[in-house]
Scaffold this motif. Structure first.
Motif, PDB file in Angstrom:
ATOM      1  N   LEU A 184       4.180   8.418   1.693  1.00 51.80           N
ATOM      2  CA  LEU A 184       4.012   7.013   2.070  1.00 51.80           C
ATOM      3  C   LEU A 184       4.401   6.723   3.518  1.00 51.80           C
ATOM      4  O   LEU A 184       3.744   5.906   4.176  1.00 51.80           O
ATOM      5  N   TYR A 233       9.863   2.459   3.976  1.00 49.19           N
ATOM      6  CA  TYR A 233       8.835   2.172   2.966  1.00 49.19           C
ATOM      7  C   TYR A 233       8.514   3.384   2.087  1.00 49.19           C
ATOM      8  O   TYR A 233       7.970   3.240   0.997  1.00 49.19           O
ATOM      9  N   GLY A 234       8.873   4.571   2.544  1.00 51.51           N
ATOM     10  CA  GLY A 234       8.729   5.731   1.671  1.00 51.51           C
ATOM     11  C   GLY A 234       9.862   5.792   0.662  1.00 51.51           C
ATOM     12  O   GLY A 234       9.691   6.245  -0.471  1.00 51.51           O
ATOM     13  N   SER A 235      11.026   5.309   1.068  1.00 45.49           N
ATOM     14  CA  SER A 235      12.168   5.284   0.165  1.00 45.49           C
ATOM     15  C   SER A 235      12.060   4.066  -0.768  1.00 45.49           C
ATOM     16  O   SER A 235      11.009   3.423  -0.824  1.00 45.49           O
ATOM     17  N   ILE A 236      13.089   3.763  -1.480  1.00 43.47           N
ATOM     18  CA  ILE A 236      12.973   2.748  -2.534  1.00 43.47           C
ATOM     19  C   ILE A 236      14.111   1.723  -2.466  1.00 43.47           C
ATOM     20  O   ILE A 236      15.131   1.957  -1.855  1.00 43.47           O
ATOM     21  N   LEU A 295       8.556   1.297  -7.375  1.00 45.53           N
ATOM     22  CA  LEU A 295       9.264   2.216  -6.479  1.00 45.53           C
ATOM     23  C   LEU A 295       8.450   2.465  -5.216  1.00 45.53           C
ATOM     24  O   LEU A 295       8.985   2.490  -4.098  1.00 45.53           O
ATOM     25  N   SER A 296       7.137   2.656  -5.389  1.00 48.77           N
ATOM     26  CA  SER A 296       6.292   2.917  -4.232  1.00 48.77           C
ATOM     27  C   SER A 296       6.204   1.697  -3.330  1.00 48.77           C
ATOM     28  O   SER A 296       6.155   1.806  -2.096  1.00 48.77           O
ATOM     29  N   ALA A 297       6.197   0.533  -3.935  1.00 47.50           N
ATOM     30  CA  ALA A 297       6.013  -0.699  -3.161  1.00 47.50           C
ATOM     31  C   ALA A 297       7.278  -1.143  -2.450  1.00 47.50           C
ATOM     32  O   ALA A 297       7.218  -1.851  -1.444  1.00 47.50           O
ATOM     33  N   SER A 298       8.414  -0.735  -2.979  1.00 47.98           N
ATOM     34  CA  SER A 298       9.660  -1.282  -2.439  1.00 47.98           C
ATOM     35  C   SER A 298      10.142  -0.475  -1.243  1.00 47.98           C
ATOM     36  O   SER A 298       9.763   0.671  -1.049  1.00 47.98           O
TER      37      SER A 298
HETATM   38 NA    NA Z   1       8.657   2.759  -1.409  1.00 49.15          NA
END
Ligand code: NA
Ligand SMILES: Nc1ncnc2c1ncn2[C@@H]1O[C@H](COP(=O)(O)O)[C@@H](O)[C@H]1O
Ligand SMILES: Nc1ncnc2c1ncn2[C@@H]1O[C@H](COP(=O)(O)O)[C@@H](O)[C@H]1O
Ligand SMILES: Nc1ncnc2c1ncn2[C@@H]1O[C@H](COP(=O)(O)O)[C@@H](O)[C@H]1O
Ligand code: NA
Ligand code: NA
Lengths: 102, 325, 325, 325, 102, 102
Positions: free
Chosen positions: C82, C108-111, C270-273
């Motif tokens: 991401l 944005y790759g992390s959560i 998770l991906s969006a956060s």
């Molecule tokens: Na994310």
């Protein structure tokens, strides 16, 4: 390393006044300060400790490093806030790294 | 009378009051027992959130009475008016300076939310309902007293002008915002919202209140110890007489606006109690010449324990007798 | 569509979201309401422990799916991948420097674990089950994004080398250790362990989450106020578009590995956060030239509220429509 | 023997012990996981209040046994006497200076309230009743050991005189005051009081204990890491042998005074455990030349984990076999 | 009482860098330092307060008392860590009791 | 603004000794002091952090501003408490506003 002459001003003041003091400093052109928590103390108005306080009470210590020529402006600005309140102001000679920063 | 005493007796041996007494005793004995400031502040956030939320849910459940607006107005009148009475009384009973007297007066026009919470607990224990919006009335009564006090000082030519930004600061004071905000959250989400979080804000409530009052006892005790000799007998007497006067006026207004028995008692408690969070902080900014030891000792060291132990059962018994409830 | 809106509407009036809104409003109005740092940290320890433990218990109860390994791999791919998409997007949509863009991309790759917890609550409220090990996937996704970001900077010749000890620090970061550790404790002690402590980690959970989100609202609001003018419209748009892209990719992967509806929604979330704890701290060490106002404002000031209010119901509705669940 | 092992096994996989292990592991791996000091202190206030209160309620329910006074006396004898045994043992097993040995001895005469709480939990889990007043015995055993240690040093001509005010400080130490105070509150308000606040002090108790032990694990782990090399094998062996000796003496006294099985186990645990709050603070004032690393590492780094994991089930099994319970 | 000349160096730095700074100081032969919490402050990178932070962020103040001849080594060690980061370094002349201690 | 010469004494000492130190200072005629919390530190007795402590342990920093002529009395009073304990004492020259206050 190269250092530059400065003044270190330490103002211990009541916490409810904190924002007023930093606003006054900012208006007097002070570009940086650090605020330390205070746990307790004693002075003319008696002894107190942080654990014995409720709400916003208590005190904080505001430390400013400034160019010597700005000292008077700072002290005057600080004094308008500190004047009628509980608190002390002290000044020490200091050296700082990175003069461009302040 | 014996009814009042037995009520007071029952009140005095509740875990809540005994926790306060423990804190007081520990502080007076110079124990090093403390509750960290952050934890105490966290508990007060919890209590304000819970009490506001439950008030809002009550309003959403029972609807807005026609007495709501009248009660809010009564709260405003009390908060603006009680400082004037307190000031006059202080001038008679004590030798305090105009500024000190005005600062003390501000505290007695405002309210103590913990006293309010303790009274709510007593009412619940006796199954007496009260209007949910009394929480909103509490919020409304926090600030106006400060204005009265500043006016009293200004009238005497002693400064007391409103520092810039102070009004905003008082109105947006953390406790008021939290109380009003959680009141609205409760009102919006209603019983369904309460159900979701009642295991947090309802069931453990009384236990948290115990620890909070333990801390209040510690603070009150340390305050009393440090301010020994600051107060004369007149000032101490004021701190007991004023709640009696305040509660009587509160009772009259509560009856006039048509509150239930529980509502009347809560309005009495609000009138009788004195602030020790919002007003002291405002006084440090607005009336720095006033001596904090004086107003904190009276409010927290005398009036608060008085209301907690004897005051609340007394107001309840009085209201029951007068209203025939 | 109307379904999505009604879902979003129901979500918006939950105590959790309203508590966040209260905090945001209080901060924007410059109220002095604060939750002490120690209490906020204590609540986050509580939330991480509870969510990890419950995940572990779920795994011990339902057994380890064959999809577990695939999902963990999917999480790794998302966290590594991401940031590359985010970086490309930032280069198009904003004028951020390479370093700033990489730093934002790492977030944005992390959560955001709180967003994850809020989504879990929404699912529970709608009785939708999810795989217990999604908590472990969340832990796995915390760190890899940081490596991608450093690689992006290094590739551009801008430094971004791994400071010595940083890798270890990131992997042994408090949140990851607590989440993974309590996951194992839950997995080992199972339902019996849960029973012993469920009065602490299950029933009051939502209430604690309210106060925690009140604090998040306060922090997000103060951040927004202080960083006024730091961000252009492009950056703000990115902070809304990126979660949509992330969640779509997360959905695709979730379906590919065969997750349940609940699991898919959580992977989308998770991906969006975007991270606002682990990654900002790592960035201060690894990419000190990157401006913290930029990434904190985007992550905490824009994406977090977006996901909390509109994102979660949107992802749920989308997943329901697409999977036919 | 196999009974002891299976008991120990069951104990080891409880969430409480595993939380401690998690903290220990995290600290040894140098994770930055921390629980804020204020929150940890808040939890300890909660635990002391809850355990004291429940003890008081138990006494109010079951009445004051005739063994109460005897048990308190036994506690005094143990707290005064165990340091002498510990001191002699340290002189044989280690090369510690007289002052260091005396300081360590003081810790082993005093008690660890968390070990006591953990033992209470184990007993409850096995439905074994214990005398409610054991909490009061715990309070009584906190301080006398300090006097014995000072006497040991003074006898050796090494100073160790009582600093002025120290005795008062030790007796009015926060933990003792809170434990004794809440014991009385519980005794006064009884079952009715407990009912009011049991949703706070009973149901979530074990969960709070988990987080508290997580923190204890972190502290013990950090202590072990920092004091590497400070201790010889003899000292470490002492920290395991002394609890065995202490618990045996405690068992003998417990049987002599006629305690129930549960009471005997708790007296064994009190005798076996070593202080890490009250005594270290007192030692810094009274015996500043003693090295804190030595006594903290032994007490918190070796004896505490030993008792928590193996000690408690061992003492229980031994008491069951010896008393035939 | 007998006192000894020393330098008091105060370094205000981001909390995530704390361990790196103290490691660097230790390597430069600094044998003692004290870390004070910081509640808030203001500088070129804007204003911040502890209550408005999450996670490990925030700042700390590290105070070192050292023999004057070690000042340069300390400043160089500190500077490698502080250089690219948010923070300030100041130095004051001081006297200390118990010179054997540092 | 008018300032007055003073000494700024900073004493870092174990928290359990705090009350003894402030009592000793008061007896030596020191009329004011401020107590700051300490988060951690390192010295001859090793490294420690506040989060790794339980109970009353840990350290505090006591700052006193005093008239130069009172320095010796203060140092002697402080030294009786600090002597056998973990801790450091440093002194800097300072200026203060409002000399009537101390
Ligand atoms: Na994310
Ligand atoms: N001489 C002093 N040295 C250091 N701090 C002081 C001094 N005097 C006062 N303070 C601090 O300022 C606060 C208020 O002082 P005062 O206005 O004298 O009551 C005290 O509680 C101390 O924290
Ligand atoms: N002139 C100064 N005096 C005291 N503290 C400062 C000064 N400048 C910066 N600081 C502190 O260092 C932090 C970072 O400064 P900066 O790197 O300029 O953003 C600020 O938040 C303050 O805590
Ligand atoms: N040279 C120093 N500079 C600043 N603080 C020091 C220094 N030496 C010791 N300290 C502080 O005093 C505490 C005890 O020091 P020590 O007695 O040397 O173990 C340390 O943990 C530090 O907080
Ligand atoms: Na009132
Ligand atoms: Na013992």
């Amino acid at each position: 390393m190269e250092t530059h002459t400065a003044k270190r001003v330490e103002i211990v003041i009541e916490a409810p006044l904190e924002r007023r003091l930093t606003d006054a400093l900012t208006q007097a052109g002070v570009t940086g300060y650090t605020i330390l928590p205070v746990r307790g103390g004693s002075g003319r108005s008696g002894q107190w400790t942080r654990e014995g306080q409720i709400g916003r009470a208590g005190m904080v210590a505001v430390v400013c490093l400034i160019k010597p020529e700005r000292l008077d402006g700072l002290l005057e600005a600080a004094f308008t806030v500190v004047e009628k309140h509980i608190g002390v102001v002290s000044i020490t000679d200091a050296q700082v790294l990175r003069a461009e920063r302040f | 009378m014996s009814e009042i005493l037995s009520l007071a007796g029952a009140n005095l041996i509740s875990p809540i009051i005994l926790s306060f007494a423990l804190g007081l005793a520990a502080a007076l004995a110079r124990s090093d027992l403390t509750i960290p400031e952050a934890v105490a502040k966290g508990m007060s956030v919890y209590l304000l959130f819970a009490i506001g939320f439950k008030g809002g849910v009550a309003v959403s459940a029972h609807g807005v009475d026609q007495t709501l607006i009248l009660t809010v107005l009564a709260g405003l009148v009390l908060s603006f008016g009680l400082p004037l009475i307190a000031f006059a009384l202080l001038k008679i009973m004590t030798g305090l300076s105009r500024t000190d007297a005005a600062a003390v007066a501000a505290h007695y026009g405002s309210i103590s939310i913990v006293t309010f919470v303790a009274a709510t607990s007593v009412l619940e224990g006796r199954m007496i309902d009260a209007e949910g919006y009394m929480v909103a009335v509490a919020a409304v009564m926090e600030a106006p007293a400060i204005l009265s006090a500043l006016w009293l000082v200004a009238r005497g030519g002693g400064g007391g002008a409103m520092a810039p930004g102070l009004m905003r600061e008082i109105m947006l004071n953390g406790s008021i915002v939290l109380l009003v905000g959680s009141f609205f959250i409760g009102a919006i989400t209603g019983e369904k919202g309460l159900e979701e979080i009642s295991a947090f804000i309802v069931t453990p409530f009384k236990g948290v209140l115990c620890l909070f009052l333990l801390d209040m006892g510690l603070i009150a005790g340390r305050g009393l110890r440090q301010s020994k000799g600051v107060l004369g007998a007149g000032a101490v007497a004021f701190a007991v007489v004023m709640p009696l006067i305040g509660s009587t006026i509160g009772m009259a207004l509560g009856m006039m606006v048509g509150l239930s028995l529980g509502g009347i008692v809560l309005l009495m408690v609000l009138s009788a109690s004195a602030s020790y969070i919002a007003v002291p902080a405002a006084m440090r900014v607005a009336l720095p010449e006033a001596n904090p030891s004086v107003y904190l000792t009276l409010s927290l060291g005398v009036t608060f324990p008085f209301n907690l132990t004897l005051g609340i059962p007394l107001y309840l018994a009085t209201a029951q007798i007068v209203t025939g409830g």
